[in-house]
Design a protein around this motif. Structure first.
Motif, mmCIF file in Angstrom:
data_model
loop_
_atom_site.group_PDB
_atom_site.id
_atom_site.type_symbol
_atom_site.label_atom_id
_atom_site.label_comp_id
_atom_site.label_asym_id
_atom_site.label_seq_id
_atom_site.Cartn_x
_atom_site.Cartn_y
_atom_site.Cartn_z
ATOM 1 N N ALA A 196 0.891 -1.327 -0.047
ATOM 2 C CA ALA A 196 -0.021 0.056 0.029
ATOM 3 C C ALA A 196 0.922 1.137 -0.017
ATOM 4 O O ALA A 196 0.317 2.623 -0.192
ATOM 5 C CB ALA A 196 -0.906 -0.060 1.258
ATOM 6 N N GLY A 197 2.291 1.172 0.384
ATOM 7 C CA GLY A 197 3.002 2.418 0.088
ATOM 8 C C GLY A 197 3.833 2.672 1.594
ATOM 9 O O GLY A 197 4.530 3.555 1.532
ATOM 10 N N ALA A 198 3.771 1.633 2.469
ATOM 11 C CA ALA A 198 4.178 2.102 4.053
ATOM 12 C C ALA A 198 5.709 1.889 3.770
ATOM 13 O O ALA A 198 6.346 0.772 3.207
ATOM 14 C CB ALA A 198 3.862 0.943 4.733
ATOM 15 N N ARG A 199 6.776 2.562 4.182
ATOM 16 C CA ARG A 199 8.213 2.596 3.793
ATOM 17 C C ARG A 199 8.784 2.102 5.261
ATOM 18 O O ARG A 199 9.970 1.528 5.057
ATOM 19 C CB ARG A 199 8.721 3.721 3.662
ATOM 20 N N SER A 200 8.144 1.909 6.410
ATOM 21 C CA SER A 200 8.638 1.488 7.548
ATOM 22 C C SER A 200 7.370 0.621 8.290
ATOM 23 O O SER A 200 6.463 0.823 8.096
ATOM 24 C CB SER A 200 9.217 2.417 8.450
ATOM 25 N N ILE A 201 7.912 -0.459 8.939
ATOM 26 C CA ILE A 201 6.848 -1.284 9.691
ATOM 27 C C ILE A 201 7.172 -1.243 11.114
ATOM 28 O O ILE A 201 8.156 -1.485 11.668
ATOM 29 C CB ILE A 201 6.681 -2.704 9.065
ATOM 30 N N ILE A 202 6.226 -0.869 11.993
ATOM 31 C CA ILE A 202 6.382 -1.043 13.197
ATOM 32 C C ILE A 202 5.143 -1.849 13.971
ATOM 33 O O ILE A 202 3.977 -1.766 13.322
ATOM 34 C CB ILE A 202 6.799 0.252 14.181
ATOM 35 N N ARG A 203 5.301 -2.276 15.121
ATOM 36 C CA ARG A 203 4.201 -2.981 15.758
ATOM 37 C C ARG A 203 3.319 -2.008 16.536
ATOM 38 O O ARG A 203 2.419 -1.997 16.828
ATOM 39 C CB ARG A 203 4.742 -4.085 16.792
ATOM 40 N N ASP A 204 4.310 -1.313 17.436
ATOM 41 C CA ASP A 204 3.587 -0.229 18.375
ATOM 42 C C ASP A 204 4.629 1.071 18.610
ATOM 43 O O ASP A 204 5.819 0.885 17.723
ATOM 44 C CB ASP A 204 3.086 -0.601 19.573
ATOM 45 N N PHE A 205 4.179 1.934 19.300
ATOM 46 C CA PHE A 205 5.035 3.201 19.318
ATOM 47 C C PHE A 205 6.305 2.845 20.444
ATOM 48 O O PHE A 205 7.046 3.864 20.734
ATOM 49 C CB PHE A 205 4.099 4.371 19.782
ATOM 50 N N ASN A 206 6.490 1.906 20.853
ATOM 51 C CA ASN A 206 7.884 1.246 21.569
ATOM 52 C C ASN A 206 8.587 0.531 20.749
ATOM 53 O O ASN A 206 9.815 0.251 21.362
ATOM 54 C CB ASN A 206 7.105 0.492 22.849
#
Length: 218
Positions: A196-206
């Motif tokens: 879809a276009g995300a350049r980075s992936i994280i699970r949450d803000f920690n």
């Protein structure tokens, strides 16, 4: 990159509401002896504007009736909201933004009444001076207009902002606006977010990947 703005989606990004929304849609659909499963919700509903959602659910219904159905569904959603909590790390990144004097904004397709209820319930409404509601614009997500509007309000260029999104429509919107977008692993898989276009992936803000990228203020 010098970060000049942090832009946040709301549902599924700052707060986990997918189950509540799915329940509300199924309450509504029950009168037609229909139901929605989580796969359909993630692919066709999560993050999309009401005209696209109800157009898919009721293609033979006059579009003039969509607004009333949407309002009823949102009331059902709000009726389920009890004590609400932000996803892990939300307060941490908002504190980071405050310390670094970085403006923040919520950019959402949620109705204003929903957004206000969720932000107030989490105790963070006062942390956001800018709230962009897709339904109040000519085009909502997945069109880039909501994010372009936020950038204009904050006086920030797309190359100096980062966005956080959990849905296909949201990632498409932020990415199309030219913003470095972090896809949140709240409901979709990494490959879906990246496509879809995300350049980075994280699970949450920690997530360490986020803090390694933004280099927190000491």
């Amino acid at each position: 990159m010098v970060i000049s703005a942090l832009l946040f989606d709301l549902d599924g990004t700052l707060i986990d509401t997918d189950e509540l929304h799915l329940n509300a849609y199924n309450q509504l659909l029950a009168r037609w002896d229909r139901s929605m499963d989580i796969s359909y919700y993630k692919a066709k509903v999560m993050g999309f504007p009401d005209d696209m959602i109800f157009g898919g659910l009721f293609p033979d219904m006059p579009v003039e009736q969509y607004a009333a159905l949407a309002a009823e569904k949102e009331r059902m959603f709000r009726d389920q909201l009890g004590e609400t909590h932000p996803v892990p790390g939300v307060l941490r990144i908002l504190d980071y933004a405050d310390a670094a004097n970085i403006p923040v904004a919520v950019v959402t397709n949620a109705p204003r009444e929903n957004a206000a209820a969720m932000l107030s319930g989490m105790g963070i409404a006062n942390r956001f001076k800018t709230l962009v509601i897709g339904g109040e614009l000519a085009r909502g997500k997945p069109h880039p207009m909501p994010y372009l509007t936020a950038l204009e309000i904050l006086g920030v260029g797309a190359g100096d902002a980062i966005a956080f999104e959990d849905s296909l429509a949201g990632v498409q919107s932020a990415s199309a606006a030219g913003i470095h977008t972090f896809g949140m692993l709240a409901g979709l898989q990494e490959n879906q977010l990246r496509e879809a276009g995300a350049r980075s992936i994280i699970r949450d803000f920690n997530d360490a990947a986020l803090w390694d990228w933004i280099k927190p203020v000491s």
